[in-house]
Design a protein around this motif. Sequence first.
Motif, short mmCIF file in Angstrom:
data_model
loop_
_atom_site.label_atom_id
_atom_site.label_comp_id
_atom_site.label_asym_id
_atom_site.label_seq_id
_atom_site.Cartn_x
_atom_site.Cartn_y
_atom_site.Cartn_z
N ALA A 1 -17.60 34.72 -0.80
CA ALA A 1 -17.04 35.96 -1.37
C ALA A 1 -16.95 35.86 -2.89
O ALA A 1 -17.24 36.82 -3.60
CB ALA A 1 -15.67 36.24 -0.76
N SER B 1 -16.61 41.11 1.38
CA SER B 1 -15.25 40.98 0.86
C SER B 1 -15.25 40.86 -0.66
O SER B 1 -14.45 41.51 -1.35
CB SER B 1 -14.59 39.76 1.49
OG SER B 1 -13.29 39.56 0.97
N GLY B 2 -16.14 40.03 -1.22
CA GLY B 2 -16.19 39.88 -2.67
C GLY B 2 -16.68 41.14 -3.36
O GLY B 2 -16.15 41.52 -4.42
N VAL C 1 -10.72 35.50 2.10
CA VAL C 1 -11.87 36.21 2.65
C VAL C 1 -11.35 37.21 3.67
O VAL C 1 -10.39 36.94 4.40
CB VAL C 1 -12.88 35.24 3.30
CG1 VAL C 1 -12.24 34.43 4.41
CG2 VAL C 1 -14.11 35.98 3.79
#
Length: 457
Positions: free
Chosen positions: A28, A95-96, A135
């Motif tokens: 992420a 997510s990132g 995450v």
Amino acid sequence: MKTIQAYRFALDLTPSQERDVLSHAGAARVAHNWALARVRAVMDQRTAERSYGVPEELLTPSLSWSLAGLRKAWNQAKPDVAPWWGEVSKEAFNSGLDALARGLKNWADSHTGKRAGRPVGFPRFKSRRRTTPSVRFTTGAIRVEPDRMHVVLPRPGRLKLHESPRKLARRLEPGTARIMSATARRDGGRWHVAFTVEVDRAERAPARPRSVIGVDVGIKHLAVLSTGELIDNPRHLVTAQQRMRALGRALSRKTGPDRRTGRRASKRWERAAARLGRTHARVANLRRDGLQKLTTRIAREHGTVVVEDLNIICMLRNRRLARHIADAGFGEIRRQLADKTEWNGGRLVVADRWYPSSKTCSGCGTVKAKLALSEREYQCEACGLVVDRDRNAALNLAALAAQLDTAGSGPVAACGADQKTRARGQVAVKREPGTTPVGQTGTVPPQGGTTNQPCAH
């Protein structure tokens, strides 16, 4: 009534499971940093081309800041940027990228004036050593096992829980709750999983629906209730301060990382940093537990809760009190009361920050011109009432709810003086008792003709 609620549980991971979850958090971070570098490169290129006089239609195409646009760019570049992308779940990269899309939107809205509050800075790169590993999973197999001892996440699989998730399981089994996402995060050396759940809550009523209570928060006492009850301030940070100082001195004597020379931290430094981090996490957990129990009890017992709208940012500028104010968690008390009064069928009344709750006499309504913070007892010169300063403020807050007609106003209503912090150089105008401020309609004006300063309490 459907609400969004979070359930957080500690995990007991094996070394291999911890490496697996940590690799997802690292993925992420990699996706976030790559997309941010791409966004900044495109912005700098377009700025340089404008300085050379290039027409707008011939500029380098801009990169979409939406999650869909960032995900499309990442999918095209991931074979070269992260050839190991198949080893982790796609949710790790999502997510990132989602965190970056939210950060860019918040910065753009704040920069253009669409977002209220403090200015939001441009997103920054996430460091591998300084960033908290986290995450988020939104699709795939996310569930609580029937044995109530394990949870399942898409790629890490079956993870053992350190504590029982019975509160969440009791809602999932009859179908009154639905898991929307799960976030794995490491805090204080321990991994936790937080479930974002859509809960179908049954209509409830407080134990005393007609009961009105005023809550005045402070430092000497965490909360003073209009009923006369005093909630002691546990001062968790002050209690742990001596140990934190000792651990901080021990950490400073170890060989830490050096970004200039590229020196890595020693094992002793890492162990000392972990001990200090666990101490900070314990303080946060104790504070969170105490506030949750206090707000739950108030929301369940009373139908109407009245609090003040404190300017906490301004209060934290007081260097002598900033640490104690932050340790008490004034803002968290109000936030939790807003949610829990709605869940329990009550209402939260928020008095305006200019309402003179501490300066007003709870007996006759006389307002003092000045009241120093060092004066802990309120002495009324008109009726001779002598009462504790915080108890007097709590009584005034409770009486304020009777002046407000909340028909159709929702769970959170604001009342009090409608006066914003004046601009620099603007002269304050005194309001006569019983009059309505300019621009205020539909609310009952508070008694008294003076207002508190935004930092006074």
